[in-house]
Design a protein around this motif. Structure first.
Motif, PDB file in Angstrom:
ATOM      1  N   ILE A   6       0.830  -1.202   0.000  1.00  0.00           N
ATOM      2  CA  ILE A   6       0.000   0.000   0.000  1.00  0.00           C
ATOM      3  C   ILE A   6       0.864   1.251   0.000  1.00  0.00           C
ATOM      4  O   ILE A   6       1.580   1.531   0.974  1.00  0.00           O
ATOM      5  CB  ILE A   6      -0.935   0.006   1.221  1.00  0.00           C
ATOM      6  CG1 ILE A   6      -1.768  -1.276   1.236  1.00  0.00           C
ATOM      7  CG2 ILE A   6      -1.839   1.236   1.204  1.00  0.00           C
ATOM      8  CD1 ILE A   6      -2.474  -1.526   2.548  1.00  0.00           C
ATOM      9  N   ASN A   7       0.807   1.999  -1.077  1.00  0.00           N
ATOM     10  CA  ASN A   7       1.539   3.261  -1.195  1.00  0.00           C
ATOM     11  C   ASN A   7       0.710   4.353  -0.529  1.00  0.00           C
ATOM     12  O   ASN A   7      -0.349   4.722  -1.011  1.00  0.00           O
ATOM     13  CB  ASN A   7       1.789   3.585  -2.674  1.00  0.00           C
ATOM     14  CG  ASN A   7       2.697   4.787  -2.864  1.00  0.00           C
ATOM     15  OD1 ASN A   7       2.783   5.658  -2.005  1.00  0.00           O
ATOM     16  ND2 ASN A   7       3.364   4.848  -4.000  1.00  0.00           N
ATOM     17  N   GLY A   8       1.215   4.868   0.600  1.00  0.00           N
ATOM     18  CA  GLY A   8       0.483   5.882   1.340  1.00  0.00           C
ATOM     19  C   GLY A   8       0.956   7.299   1.095  1.00  0.00           C
ATOM     20  O   GLY A   8       0.645   8.200   1.882  1.00  0.00           O
ATOM     21  N   SER A   9       1.694   7.527   0.010  1.00  0.00           N
ATOM     22  CA  SER A   9       2.142   8.877  -0.320  1.00  0.00           C
ATOM     23  C   SER A   9       1.017   9.652  -0.991  1.00  0.00           C
ATOM     24  O   SER A   9       0.238   9.083  -1.760  1.00  0.00           O
ATOM     25  CB  SER A   9       3.347   8.817  -1.269  1.00  0.00           C
ATOM     26  OG  SER A   9       3.663  10.109  -1.762  1.00  0.00           O
ATOM     27  N   GLU A  32       2.409 -13.582  -3.381  1.00  0.00           N
ATOM     28  CA  GLU A  32       1.764 -12.802  -4.446  1.00  0.00           C
ATOM     29  C   GLU A  32       1.627 -11.373  -3.962  1.00  0.00           C
ATOM     30  O   GLU A  32       0.847 -11.084  -3.052  1.00  0.00           O
ATOM     31  CB  GLU A  32       0.386 -13.382  -4.760  1.00  0.00           C
ATOM     32  CG  GLU A  32      -0.377 -12.577  -5.805  1.00  0.00           C
ATOM     33  CD  GLU A  32      -1.819 -13.021  -5.939  1.00  0.00           C
ATOM     34  OE1 GLU A  32      -2.562 -12.349  -6.693  1.00  0.00           O
ATOM     35  OE2 GLU A  32      -2.217 -14.009  -5.285  1.00  0.00           O
ATOM     36  N   ALA A  33       2.394 -10.465  -4.538  1.00  0.00           N
ATOM     37  CA  ALA A  33       2.387  -9.059  -4.118  1.00  0.00           C
ATOM     38  C   ALA A  33       1.502  -8.243  -5.058  1.00  0.00           C
ATOM     39  O   ALA A  33       1.686  -8.276  -6.276  1.00  0.00           O
ATOM     40  CB  ALA A  33       3.800  -8.500  -4.102  1.00  0.00           C
ATOM     41  N   VAL A  34       0.552  -7.510  -4.483  1.00  0.00           N
ATOM     42  CA  VAL A  34      -0.392  -6.708  -5.261  1.00  0.00           C
ATOM     43  C   VAL A  34      -0.313  -5.261  -4.794  1.00  0.00           C
ATOM     44  O   VAL A  34      -0.312  -4.978  -3.593  1.00  0.00           O
ATOM     45  CB  VAL A  34      -1.836  -7.229  -5.105  1.00  0.00           C
ATOM     46  CG1 VAL A  34      -2.784  -6.422  -5.983  1.00  0.00           C
ATOM     47  CG2 VAL A  34      -1.903  -8.707  -5.452  1.00  0.00           C
ATOM     48  N   ASP A  35      -0.229  -4.322  -5.739  1.00  0.00           N
ATOM     49  CA  ASP A  35      -0.098  -2.898  -5.425  1.00  0.00           C
ATOM     50  C   ASP A  35      -1.455  -2.228  -5.217  1.00  0.00           C
ATOM     51  O   ASP A  35      -2.406  -2.469  -5.972  1.00  0.00           O
ATOM     52  CB  ASP A  35       0.636  -2.168  -6.563  1.00  0.00           C
ATOM     53  CG  ASP A  35       2.080  -2.606  -6.688  1.00  0.00           C
ATOM     54  OD1 ASP A  35       2.748  -2.706  -5.652  1.00  0.00           O
ATOM     55  OD2 ASP A  35       2.534  -2.849  -7.820  1.00  0.00           O
ATOM     56  N   TYR A  36      -1.507  -1.377  -4.191  1.00  0.00           N
ATOM     57  CA  TYR A  36      -2.681  -0.551  -3.921  1.00  0.00           C
ATOM     58  C   TYR A  36      -2.186   0.853  -3.576  1.00  0.00           C
ATOM     59  O   TYR A  36      -1.018   1.045  -3.243  1.00  0.00           O
ATOM     60  CB  TYR A  36      -3.510  -1.113  -2.762  1.00  0.00           C
ATOM     61  CG  TYR A  36      -4.087  -2.486  -3.029  1.00  0.00           C
ATOM     62  CD1 TYR A  36      -5.299  -2.634  -3.684  1.00  0.00           C
ATOM     63  CD2 TYR A  36      -3.399  -3.630  -2.641  1.00  0.00           C
ATOM     64  CE1 TYR A  36      -5.824  -3.891  -3.944  1.00  0.00           C
ATOM     65  CE2 TYR A  36      -3.910  -4.893  -2.894  1.00  0.00           C
ATOM     66  CZ  TYR A  36      -5.122  -5.016  -3.546  1.00  0.00           C
ATOM     67  OH  TYR A  36      -5.629  -6.262  -3.815  1.00  0.00           O
ATOM     68  N   GLY A  37      -3.085   1.825  -3.631  1.00  0.00           N
ATOM     69  CA  GLY A  37      -2.691   3.192  -3.315  1.00  0.00           C
ATOM     70  C   GLY A  37      -3.704   3.900  -2.441  1.00  0.00           C
ATOM     71  O   GLY A  37      -4.906   3.871  -2.734  1.00  0.00           O
ATOM     72  N   PHE A  38      -3.231   4.501  -1.364  1.00  0.00           N
ATOM     73  CA  PHE A  38      -4.049   5.393  -0.536  1.00  0.00           C
ATOM     74  C   PHE A  38      -3.482   6.794  -0.737  1.00  0.00           C
ATOM     75  O   PHE A  38      -2.614   7.246  -0.012  1.00  0.00           O
ATOM     76  CB  PHE A  38      -3.952   5.002   0.943  1.00  0.00           C
ATOM     77  CG  PHE A  38      -4.811   3.832   1.344  1.00  0.00           C
ATOM     78  CD1 PHE A  38      -5.775   3.326   0.499  1.00  0.00           C
ATOM     79  CD2 PHE A  38      -4.653   3.245   2.591  1.00  0.00           C
ATOM     80  CE1 PHE A  38      -6.565   2.242   0.866  1.00  0.00           C
ATOM     81  CE2 PHE A  38      -5.437   2.171   2.979  1.00  0.00           C
ATOM     82  CZ  PHE A  38      -6.397   1.664   2.113  1.00  0.00           C
ATOM     83  N   VAL A  60       3.621   1.804   3.087  1.00  0.00           N
ATOM     84  CA  VAL A  60       4.836   2.562   2.802  1.00  0.00           C
ATOM     85  C   VAL A  60       4.430   4.021   2.621  1.00  0.00           C
ATOM     86  O   VAL A  60       3.604   4.332   1.762  1.00  0.00           O
ATOM     87  CB  VAL A  60       5.541   2.038   1.535  1.00  0.00           C
ATOM     88  CG1 VAL A  60       6.880   2.743   1.357  1.00  0.00           C
ATOM     89  CG2 VAL A  60       5.738   0.533   1.610  1.00  0.00           C
ATOM     90  N   PHE A  61       5.013   4.910   3.425  1.00  0.00           N
ATOM     91  CA  PHE A  61       4.561   6.300   3.380  1.00  0.00           C
ATOM     92  C   PHE A  61       5.652   7.240   3.889  1.00  0.00           C
ATOM     93  O   PHE A  61       6.587   6.818   4.578  1.00  0.00           O
ATOM     94  CB  PHE A  61       3.288   6.469   4.216  1.00  0.00           C
ATOM     95  CG  PHE A  61       3.414   6.047   5.653  1.00  0.00           C
ATOM     96  CD1 PHE A  61       3.799   6.942   6.644  1.00  0.00           C
ATOM     97  CD2 PHE A  61       3.137   4.740   6.030  1.00  0.00           C
ATOM     98  CE1 PHE A  61       3.896   6.565   7.961  1.00  0.00           C
ATOM     99  CE2 PHE A  61       3.236   4.329   7.356  1.00  0.00           C
ATOM    100  CZ  PHE A  61       3.624   5.246   8.329  1.00  0.00           C
TER     101      PHE A  61
END
Length: 225
Positions: A6-9, A32-38, A60-61
């Motif tokens: 999870i990209n928290g930028s 299994e790695a899957v990308d998400y964004g906040f 990650v932020f």
């Protein structure tokens, strides 16, 4: 095993958080790695439902005022409200900061750990990274070399913990959950040079926006208006 990255930028593209996520993915070979964004102050209901089906959540932020960015805190609230109190899910954090010292990220990781306790997740551990402001300018070098070597080493260790950090059996056949201690690292780059580069960057930004270096020390009462 499914891991949600999870990209928290607040930045959708070009963030240090995105760079760190890509580096981490290179070490996640057994999941299994899957990308998400906040990236905004609200998490879609559909996304919170999907995240609650993962085995691990990796946030990650960037560090904001020694803590978690406001928009990400709001998203954590949404995720908590939708939480199924699934103690199977492990949560990890990677915090990058403009400070040279990675230990500056300690309060933010503690906040994330406290949130896990309230939301019903398992805190797995985290990494605080100093010198994040220069990641985008650093050349990609061979793994284990260059100014990013300490960061890559910490990310590799965290990836190993993620892949092995779920319910396992001890020698007596009892379930246990492996977690790791927080790590705090900085770029392998002299502090004074990092500070000098940062100051040059600020001056270039000011000039590009019509300001001058002396404006940095100007007080409101010094205004010419």
């Amino acid at each position: 095993m499914k891991t949600a990255l999870i990209n928290g930028s607040p930045k959708v593209k070009g963030s240090a958080s995105g760079i760190l996520l890509e580096d981490l993915k290179a070490y996640l070979q057994e999941t299994e790695a899957v990308d998400y964004g906040f990236h905004t102050a609200a998490a879609a209901k559909e996304m919170t439902e999907v995240l609650n089906q993962a085995d691990a959540l990796v946030f990650v932020f960037p560090l904001y005022v020694d803590g978690i960015p406001g928009h990400l805190l709001s998203c954590l609230g949404d995720l908590e409200a939708a939480s199924c109190k699934n103690s199977r899910i492990h949560v990890y954090g990677i915090v990058n900061c403009g400070f040279y010292e990675g230990i500056q990220a300690e309060p933010a990781l503690q906040v994330l750990k406290n949130w896990c306790a309230k939301a019903g997740y398992v805190w797995g551990g985290g990494v605080g990274i100093g010198g994040g402001g220069g990641l985008a300018q650093m050349p990609k070098t061979k793994s284990g070399h260059g100014p990013r070597e300490p960061i890559e080493k910490a990310l590799k260790a965290l990836a190993e913990a993620i892949c092995a950090g779920h319910v396992q059996k001890d020698q007596q056949g009892q379930d246990y959950r492996k977690t790791v201690e927080n790590q705090y690292v900085s770029v392998a780059f002299p502090r004074f040079l990092y500070k000098l580069a940062a100051q040059m960057g600020w001056r270039q930004m000011m000039k590009a926006n019509g300001g001058k270096a002396r404006d940095l020390g100007r007080r409101p009462e010094d205004s010419e208006d």
